[in-house]
Design an enzyme around this catalytic site. Structure first.
Site, PDB file in Angstrom:
ATOM      1  N   CYS A  51       0.805  -1.221   0.000  1.00 57.41           N
ATOM      2  CA  CYS A  51       0.000   0.000   0.000  1.00 57.41           C
ATOM      3  C   CYS A  51       0.840   1.275   0.000  1.00 57.41           C
ATOM      4  CB  CYS A  51      -0.937  -0.007   1.201  1.00 57.41           C
ATOM      5  SG  CYS A  51      -1.924  -1.512   1.291  1.00 57.41           S
ATOM      6  N   HIS A  65      -2.857   7.834   6.107  1.00 54.77           N
ATOM      7  CA  HIS A  65      -3.041   6.507   5.525  1.00 54.77           C
ATOM      8  C   HIS A  65      -4.435   6.006   5.896  1.00 54.77           C
ATOM      9  CE1 HIS A  65      -1.845   2.870   3.584  1.00 54.77           C
ATOM     10  NE2 HIS A  65      -1.993   2.137   4.671  1.00 54.77           N
ATOM     11  N   GLU A 117      -1.214   5.236  13.700  1.00 48.14           N
ATOM     12  CA  GLU A 117      -0.914   6.441  12.933  1.00 48.14           C
ATOM     13  C   GLU A 117      -1.208   7.695  13.750  1.00 48.14           C
ATOM     14  OE1 GLU A 117      -1.516   8.339   8.474  1.00 48.14           O
ATOM     15  OE2 GLU A 117      -2.916   6.792   9.158  1.00 48.14           O
ATOM     16  N   LYS A 163      -9.756   7.675   2.261  1.00 47.01           N
ATOM     17  CA  LYS A 163     -10.178   6.284   2.064  1.00 47.01           C
ATOM     18  C   LYS A 163     -11.595   6.058   2.573  1.00 47.01           C
ATOM     19  CE  LYS A 163      -5.568   4.112   2.194  1.00 47.01           C
ATOM     20  NZ  LYS A 163      -4.734   5.316   2.385  1.00 47.01           N
ATOM     21  N   HIS A 172      -9.819   1.620  -0.011  1.00 44.63           N
ATOM     22  CA  HIS A 172      -8.359   1.498  -0.029  1.00 44.63           C
ATOM     23  C   HIS A 172      -7.931   1.005  -1.406  1.00 44.63           C
ATOM     24  CE1 HIS A 172      -4.334   1.042   1.024  1.00 44.63           C
ATOM     25  NE2 HIS A 172      -4.432   0.410   2.177  1.00 44.63           N
ATOM     26  N   PHE A 203       1.900  -3.381   4.014  1.00 42.49           N
ATOM     27  CA  PHE A 203       2.264  -4.671   4.590  1.00 42.49           C
ATOM     28  C   PHE A 203       3.744  -4.947   4.316  1.00 42.49           C
ATOM     29  CE2 PHE A 203      -2.220  -6.809   4.246  1.00 42.49           C
ATOM     30  CZ  PHE A 203      -2.651  -6.026   5.304  1.00 42.49           C
TER      31      PHE A 203
END
Length: 413
Positions: free
Chosen positions: A163, A303, A314, A335, A340, A399
């Site tokens: 991502c 994010h 975050e 998002k 996403h 990830f």
């Protein structure tokens, strides 16, 4: 001395708009792109919805006979790149194509083609496999197609970092331009992973929302009642140029890419590092690279995945970096509207940072109804906010512990 790098064009294909104008209208009206999945039979899946594209016509960009030999993620990348070139108003006949390049990646690549070919193999054996299988599946092929379509012969490769892919691509392109390796680079990410296997894989991880009775409100970053992310698809591409090259051709300059921060959590294959340690270093690195202080930042495009650990971690990271200034920041997770977009997220969200600068508007985090005391940021809840925006920070975390942060600012002579 390093070259300054500016943004002269943008292209997007998203669940809430298939070009920049439509996209911005969707963002500022707080439109959710989520709805029941139409790409395949979802009845056996735990999640029945996603943020699919709506009304996208691949034939507007590629002849249908050619499109059939491509995975959807390539369709989206080509469309966004075409838009970015058109928006930049560059005449490719008047520039050195040997110094025009592409850095466009995908977090997953051609999973739709992969699934289809596995079915062919299982039903009929190896002889049923298409000769186009490999060159349609590999994640670098979108960059290859764009290069061939526009005869761009400079730097050309892809990036894959889950991502964080789109932001890594933009940051890497920025470095190439800073050090004189190219004059213009199309940079960004594309993803088309809303497939049975893609959805099933994320469901198996318990990463997706299962709010099947209310898809439009399923993506709810920083909200106490969040229960996972919503899959999206699409692409974002920026046309990046050295300032000298842009000036020579009289280009309209939208914004400037000033700094990047790339770090690794070195912690876990999916979970973020405790207290966002890797994200903290990436944000600080981006600020240092841009030669700016944390007090200079007006807007953080988070994010913000709508998962329990990402949003909490975050939040901790942003508070660590910005201290008391965090109360003067606007933060939002777009998002909540787009879902996403995985490998395309960082690129699409970089375009959002540019749009916030140009329009003086912070897009909202929609579906924010129950504040989470552990996510106590000004998340610009539910409605856009008018504000002068000079400096933005775009966060993208993937990830594998990949962190990519970009500083995008208003252009100043």
């Amino acid at each position: 001395m390093k070259n300054r790098v500016v943004i002269t064009g943008m292209g997007v294909v998203t669940p809430i708009g298939n070009n920049v104008a439509e996209f911005w209208e969707g963002l500022t009206s707080g439109r959710s792109g989520a709805g029941p999945i139409t790409h395949f039979d979802h009845s056996q899946h735990a999640t029945h919805f996603a943020c699919e594209l709506k009304g996208f016509k691949v034939e507007d960009y590629i002849p249908l006979r050619e499109a059939k030999r491509m995975d959807p993620f390539c369709h989206y990348a080509i469309a966004a790149a075409d838009q970015a070139l058109k928006d930049s108003k560059i005449d490719l006949e008047q520039v050195d194509r040997n110094r025009c390049g592409i850095v466009i990646g995908s977090g997953i690549g051609g999973i739709a083609i992969f699934e289809a070919q596995v079915r062919e193999h299982d039903q009929g054996g190896p002889r049923r496999i298409s000769p186009f299988f490999i060159p349609t599946m590999i994640s670098d092929i979108a960059a290859g197609h764009i290069s061939m379509k526009h005869k761009l012969k400079g730097i050309n490769y892809s990036v894959t970092s889950a991502c964080a892919t789109g932001s890594h691509a933009i940051g890497i392109a920025m470095r190439h331009l800073q050090y004189g390796d190219a004059d213009l680079i199309l940079a960004g990410g594309a993803e088309g992973a809303i497939t049975s296997l893609g959805l099933g894989g994320f469901n198996a991880m318990k990463a997706l929302s299962t709010r099947n009775d209310d898809p439009a409100r399923a993506s709810r970053p920083f909200d106490l009642d969040r229960d996972g992310f919503v899959m999206g698809e699409g692409a974002g591409v920026l046309a990046l140029e050295t300032l000298d090259h842009a000036r020579r051709r009289g280009a309209r300059i939208l914004a400037e890419v000033k700094g990047l921060g790339f770090t690794a959590d070195a912690h876990h294959i999916t979970a973020p590092a405790p207290e966002g340690e890797g994200a903290v270093r990436a944000m600080r690195m981006a600020l240092n690279d841009a030669e700016l202080n944390y007090q200079d930042v007006d807007y953080v495009n988070a994010h913000g995945t709508s998962t329990e650990y990402n949003d909490k971690t975050e939040t901790q990271a942003i508070k660590t970096v910005f201290g008391e200034h965090v109360h003067k920041l606007n933060v939002s997770s777009t998002k909540s509207m787009t879902g996403h977009l995985l490998g395309a997220a960082g690129a699409v969200e970089s375009a959002i940072c540019v749009l916030a600068i140009l329009n003086g508007v912070i897009p909202p985090t929609i579906n924010y109804t129950t504040p989470d005391p552990e996510c106590d940021l000004n998340v610009t809840p539910n409605r856009p906010v008018e504000r002068k925006v000079r400096v933005t920070l775009n966060n993208a975390f993937g990830f594998g512990g990949h962190n990519a942060c970009l500083i995008i600012s208003a252009f100043q002579e």
